[in-house]
Structure formats: C-alpha cells, structure tokens
Design an enzyme around this catalytic site. Structure first.
Site, PDB file in Angstrom:
ATOM      1  N   GLU A 221      -5.569  33.390  38.546  1.00 45.64           N
ATOM      2  CA  GLU A 221      -6.106  33.771  37.245  1.00 45.64           C
ATOM      3  C   GLU A 221      -6.475  32.553  36.380  1.00 45.64           C
ATOM      4  OE1 GLU A 221      -3.880  38.079  36.803  1.00 45.64           O
ATOM      5  OE2 GLU A 221      -2.991  36.343  35.809  1.00 45.64           O
ATOM      6  N   GLU A 374      -4.904  42.795  42.278  1.00 45.58           N
ATOM      7  CA  GLU A 374      -3.750  43.174  41.465  1.00 45.58           C
ATOM      8  C   GLU A 374      -4.096  44.388  40.610  1.00 45.58           C
ATOM      9  OE1 GLU A 374      -1.913  40.305  38.954  1.00 45.58           O
ATOM     10  OE2 GLU A 374      -1.992  38.701  40.432  1.00 45.58           O
ATOM     11  N   TRP A 382       3.632  43.900  29.138  1.00 50.16           N
ATOM     12  CA  TRP A 382       3.125  42.921  28.195  1.00 50.16           C
ATOM     13  C   TRP A 382       2.388  43.520  27.010  1.00 50.16           C
ATOM     14  CZ3 TRP A 382      -1.956  43.983  28.769  1.00 50.16           C
ATOM     15  CH2 TRP A 382      -2.390  44.372  30.041  1.00 50.16           C
ATOM     16  N   PHE A 424      10.345  44.054  33.516  1.00 54.24           N
ATOM     17  CA  PHE A 424      10.055  45.453  33.177  1.00 54.24           C
ATOM     18  C   PHE A 424       8.660  45.879  33.629  1.00 54.24           C
ATOM     19  CE2 PHE A 424      13.413  44.468  30.042  1.00 54.24           C
ATOM     20  CZ  PHE A 424      14.314  45.463  30.392  1.00 54.24           C
TER      21      PHE A 424
END
Length: 731
Positions: A221, A374, A382, A424
């Site tokens: 990225e 992805e 986020w 998370f």
C-alpha cells in the site's frame, strides 16, 4: 493492511481507501529520488503495451503476454484464487498445522506471507532468520497452497530508526515521525534503500525455485511521504530534470506571483508548512514527484526479484482511487494488478463505489484479469463505528469483484490477531474459532468459487469510457479554488452511478488513452488538460464518438496555469459553447433548472454562466441571475455529439442525461432494459452475473435459458433473486 478513512476530497466513505494517521489526504504523499521526470503532456500513456484486452485499451504487441508472467500462471490448474494474508509469525508454531488444515477445508489456494516480517527475518542489522519462514513455506507447499511472498519493506524494524534516524520520515512542519506504528521510512533515504534491497536480494535468493512461491508482493500500500532535507535534495533533482533550468522552473511555477522567484537551486524545497497558501504548481510538481519516487523504489525491489525469479509474476497492492499514487503510471510496471478494497457496510452506495473501483483496477491492467488482494470478511477496526457485514455480504462483495474481472478474491487476514493495532479487525478465521457463522460462510464461499473456474481469464467488454486523471485531480483540489464542494471523486461517482444502474459496462482511461473503441466517453471533470489531450478528445467527437464533459473542465494547462479566454478554452469549439464565470451556489437551497420541454429538475452547489456557440441548450437555469442561460449543452460536431454540463444535476437529471447520451452512442446494457433497483448486471465473457444488493427479492426477466454456474440449476424465462443473492448464468 490498516485503517481506511473517507476518500480524499469526496466526503463519502469507501471510495479512496486511504489510512488514518498514516496519510493526510493531501496530494503528493510519498517522496522521491533524483532523475525522475514526468513525461510530456499527452505522451504519458502512448507507449505500446500500456493496456490491452478491451476495445479502446491500447493493445500489447502480439505474443507479449505469453512472454511475461501474469495472473494466468496462477489460475492455470487452480481456477479462481481464494485466500488472504497469513501472518504465522504472530502465532506459536503448533498453530501453523491447524491453520493449514483449516485452509484446505475452506478451499484456500493462495496466501500472502511476510508483509510485515522484516524484524523477524532481520532481528538485528545484517542477521538473517529464515528458518521459521522455511518451515511455513514448506508446510504450505505440502498442502498445495500457493504463496504470494511479500518483500517486508513496508515497515522497518525499530533498530533501523534507532540507529539511523535519517531513515524516519519528517512531516511538512519539520517534525520527525517515529517507529511504533508502520510505514515509518523516508523513501529518499539511501540507508533505507540499501537495507531494503539487501533484504530483498537475500529473500529472493533463498526462495527462488521454492515450490510454494507463485507470486511476489512488493512492499504494501505505497503512499509514504517525507519532507526532510534528503527528500528536498531529491525533489530539486526531479524538478531540475523536468524544467531544465531555473528560468524554466520560475516560468512553470509562476514565481512572479508573491515574489517567489528562485535564484539558486538550493532555495527550492518541498511544499512545507507556510503562513498561507503554498504555490499550487509547486504542490502539483511535488505530487508528481512523490508518486514517481515511490514508483522508483518499487521498481528497484521488483528488478531484484526479477533477476532471481524471472518467471514469477510481481504485484503490489493499490487502494482504488487513492490520491497520492498515479496508478496509470504504476500499473504498466506490474505483472499482476492488485487492489485492496474495504467498503463501509453502512454506506448505501457501497455497490456503486465497489463497481467503480473494480472497473478502475481492471482498466489499469488493460482489461486483463486482476486480483482482489485484500478485503474484510466482516467488520474492520479503523472506522469510528465498525459495523459487521450481514450474512451474505461476504459472498456478495467477493462475487461482485469476480463479475468485474477479478480472478482472485483474498482477505485481510486468515486468522484474527490477538494483539496489535488490528486485533479487532475481522478475519477468515475469527477469534471465536472455526465453529462460527463467519467461518462457515468462508468455507461455503471457497467451495462455490471452485465452481466458477471457467470464468478465470474471461474479459469484461465495454463500449463506454470514463476519463480519470491523477495530475488533474491533484491540481483541481488545491486550496484557493472557487469551491471545495466540487470534488473529483464525487463527480466520478455521480456520472458512473447511472451507467451502473443501467448495467452498462465501463472502462476507465486516462485522458491520453486510446478512445477509438468506445462509442461513449464520459469526462466528469478534467480541470487540467494538455493541448494534445484536448485535440484528441475533439478528434474523437468529430470522428463519430459521443462525449459528455462535466463542469469546471478544461480550466488549466499541465502546469496548473489558468487558460485565459472563455472556458473551457481548449474544448470550446467541439462543445459549441463557452462560459465566462464560475458561480458556486448557496448550499442552503437547490439550483432550479428545466429541460427544453419545461420539465423541471434540481441541481446543487455549482453553476456556470454559459452561452451557446452552435450548441443546442437542452436544459436551462430557471431562476436568479442565470435564468434562461444554458445548464446543459448538446452539440453536433463532425460525425459525433458533444455534451457539456454546467452544474451538478441531481441524480435523476443526470440519469436522464446519461440515457440520452447512451442513445446518441447506440449503447445498451447487459440486459435488454435496466435491471430492477439494487440489482447489478454485468457480463464477463459468456457469463451474465446478476447481484441483488437490495434488501428485498427482485425478479429479472431473461431472454434465453441459462445454467447458474453457482448451483447447477437451469433458469428459464427469468430469475428471482433473494436479498444479497447472486447468480452466474451461462447461456
């Protein structure tokens, strides 16, 4: 992978796919190396071999695809690819065997390994610990699972920043950013470059020929930025090559404004924090430089890998309409174009944003199949409030990508992390383990992807082109413009949505792309345009094409200097009209307009004072100082038709305009008529994909019998789709 904020300049979630705290949304995040020069305007994409496989996308020379590794080398014998990021270094070794057993049960055939493993592979300067990675790759190879092996250079270990602080990035205020997160490197740092390439060379040397290695993944990225003195020196070298000498630089940057003339190259710096607005052309060149600089680093790693493994394809993961990186310049340097995509489950327009992003990714590769590298299995970590995906959305989003040309559907990540910033974030194997609804969906989807093996390699033909340009985007959204409420990605989505709703396939192209195979070309915004590209658009219309141009286009030249005279100056003749004033409208009330037959519609935010010069005013403003002046123009020019839109029409009005332009071009969608609301229709090769993004069932009539590849069922007369259902119909 990490968090993604709203798309820069869009004000909507999910389109741009950036990162909070890692990127600030300004153009030009990244940094540079000397010797990079932007190609002259209009020539950037005219090399043979840039794009291929679809009408209007420049074709590669015969046989080139066979000589260059690509996605076909992975799908041959495997069918569609399925898997995700695998981070075994986060787990005790006894967990690895369980992972591989569960992967096999889920139909996983590709995993990405090692993206953030630099500190594990090189625990101290010069040391190498490959033993654990040997065992991981051997285990995966034994299970028949291919590996997309990453160069772990996106996040250097703490020892590099501690021993060499100059490798750490500096922000525009002069503050150094430290380790403890990720992406903490200065792309211009020679020490970073030396250490990164040494590690890549050892990685490639060790695993060349390993039976698991199927794909190389360079970095992760890209979008880093640094304003340090080393970056400043690299920027000076870049602008010196671009502009030749200080006279050329001063002319290009317009430095007679605000007494900004440069008399010595040492005075030239990156656009750092200043008391007021920074020179817009300086910032435009900085954006070009930053993208080019990161591209040069990608090339350096890629070339090391090619030297060791010439037959293994190479990729890096884009992020859709991500502002800092000019993907048109990057994509030809990859063997496989890949993308990361994380739509917001709360966004009602997520299917449209996703389709636009997938069409962009396919177009970057010249129409060839691409890889969704992805996505999230469910919730991310986020956003401020992270909604899980409802049942069926995992499958629906994955098959939408396949329908639009993806030959692989992968996730971040395989097993959810127990610790770290992404603990998370959802995963294919959640914290609760395999006996879960989510993992059952993963297994079921892996099985049905195998039933779509024949789709691999098939094209998505399109007769409509949508023009998007990164430098124009950078220039248009600079501070100091008439309104910051006119957004490039917002316009792009607005013009794309009616095409999506009609089931019309679209390719994205740069302004210098070959338009000869397209019946309709839509230019939502092209603020910055070269003479060569304006001439090409004009010739396209005169040769029989249909062109639609949105507002605030043709305003500036490639240096960002305003083109004087009535706008849009370089397109004035072909559009048959011109303007004299940009007039942002009050936000608290709509702009009232009417079609030529008197039917009213509303627009918003933006208006332009126009007059006709041969064009037909198909719609006019109906109130205020603009009452009676054109809001939309249609002009016959040569054998074609050109449309110009001088406002931001509401969706229904833009849909009406789209229908008229499609009629001019003789283009229809994947079905004889528009599909029901919420249903996406797209053809990939002989297969018709129908995807119901709505919350209610929908019925779609069919003209011929078909077989649903996903179920084997025969379908005749029509098909009824439940909410979030998908069919893949082969005649």
């Amino acid at each position: 992978m990490a968090g993604r904020p709203p798309a820069p300049g869009d004000g909507q979630p999910g389109l741009g796919d950036g990162r909070p705290a890692l990127r600030d949304g300004r153009p030009g995040l990244g940094d540079g190396r000397p010797g990079l020069r932007d190609r002259p305007p209009g020539l950037r994409d005219r090399r043979p071999g840039l794009r291929d496989g679809q009408p209007g996308l420049r074709d590669r020379r015969p046989g080139l695809r066979d000589r260059r590794p690509g996605l076909h080398s992975l799908t041959a014998g495997r069918g569609l690819l399925f898997g995700g990021d695998y981070n075994p270094e986060q787990w005790p070794e006894h967990v690895w065997a369980e992972d591989v057993e569960l992967m096999r049960a889920a139909g996983v055939n590709l995993v990405t390994v090692g993206v953030f493993s630099w500190a594990r592979v090189e625990p101290e300067p010069g040391a190498r610990d490959f033993g654990w990675l040997d065992r991981v790759l051997d285990l995966l190879a034994g299970a028949g699972i291919a590996v997309d092996l990453a160069t772990p250079t996106a996040s250097p270990p703490p020892w590099l920043g501690h021993r060499h602080p100059g490798t750490l990035p500096v922000d525009e205020s002069g503050h150094r950013l430290w380790y403890g997160a990720r992406n903490q490197f200065c792309p211009s740092s020679p020490v970073y470059r030396e250490r990164a390439l040494a590690l890549v060379a050892d990685l490639a040397g060790r695993y060349a020929g390993h039976p698991a290695l199927a794909l190389w993944h360079v970095g992760n990225e890209y979008g880093q930025v640094c304003h340090c003195d080393v970056s400043a020196e690299a920027f000076r070298a870049w602008v010196r090559e671009r502009h030749g000498d200080l006279d050329g630089l001063n002319e290009a940057w317009g430095t007679t404004f605000w007494s900004q003339r440069y008399g010595d190259w040492a005075e030239v710096i990156p656009p750092r924090r200043a008391p007021y607005l920074v020179n817009p052309t300086q910032r435009l060149d900085w954006a070009r430089f930053c993208s080019d600089a990161l591209l040069e680093h990608y090339r350096a790693e890629r070339d090391v890998l090619r030297g060791h493994t010439p037959g293994v394809p190479i990729t890096t993961n884009f992020m859709g309409l991500f502002k800092p990186v000019d993907s048109w310049r990057w994509a030809p340097e990859e063997d496989v174009v890949s993308n990361d995509w994380y739509p917001d489950p709360a966004d009602p327009l997520f299917p449209v944003r996703a389709a636009l992003t997938h069409d962009l990714t396919r177009s970057l590769g010249g129409g060839r199949p691409w890889l969704l590298l992805e996505q999230a299995a469910s919730a991310v970590n986020w956003r401020p409030h992270n909604l899980p995906k409802p049942a069926g959305r995992l499958r629906l989003e994955s098959l939408q990508a396949v329908a639009r040309g993806a030959d692989g559907s992968c996730y971040f990540q395989w097993r959810a992390s127990r610790f770290g910033a992404e603990r998370f974030h959802s995963a294919m194997l959640p914290h609760a383990g395999p006996d879960t609804r989510l993992h059952a969906e993963v297994r079921a989807h892996g099985a049905e992807l195998r039933r779509l093996a024949e789709v691999a390699g098939q094209p998505v033909p399109a007769r409509v082109a949508l023009v998007h340009d990164w430098p124009s985007w950078w220039a248009m959204e600079e501070a100091g413009r008439p309104s910051d409420r006119l957004s490039v990605t917002g316009q792009l989505l607005a013009y794309y949505r009616p095409l999506w709703e009609r089931g019309v396939a679209v390719d994205l192209v740069p302004p210098s792309g070959d338009l000869s195979g397209y019946a309709l070309t839509v230019v939502p915004n092209l603020y910055l345009v070269s003479d060569a590209d304006a001439e090409a658009l004009t010739a396209y219309v005169r040769g029989g094409g249909v062109l639609v141009v949105g507002p605030f286009s043709g305003v500036a030249d490639p240096n960002g200097h305003i083109r004087t005279g009535r706008f849009p100056a370089p397109l004035r003749d072909v559009l048959g009209g011109s303007g004299e004033e940009w007039r942002p409208a009050p936000e608290d009330r709509p702009v009232r307009c009417a079609w030529a037959d008197g039917t009213p519609f509303e627009a918003r935010t933006w208006t332009e004072l126009m007059r006709t010069e041969g064009a037909e005013p198909v719609a006019v403003f109906t109130e205020g100082e603009l009452a009676g002046s054109p809001a939309m123009l249609r002009h016959r020019a040569g054998a074609g038709v050109a449309w110009y839109v001088a406002t931001l029409p509401d969706h229904d009005a833009l849909a009406e305009l789209t229908g008229r332009a499609l009629a001019d071009a003789g283009v229809s969608g994947a079905l004889p008529g528009p599909p029901p609301a919420g249903v996406e229709a797209v053809r990939r090769g002989p297969v018709l994909f129908l995807l119901n993004h709505g919350d209610r069932e929908a019925h779609v009539p069919l003209a011929e019998p078909a077989e649903d590849l996903l179920t084997g069922a025969r379908v005749e007369g029509g098909v009824t789709l439940a909410a979030r259902a998908v069919v893949a119909l082969r005649p």
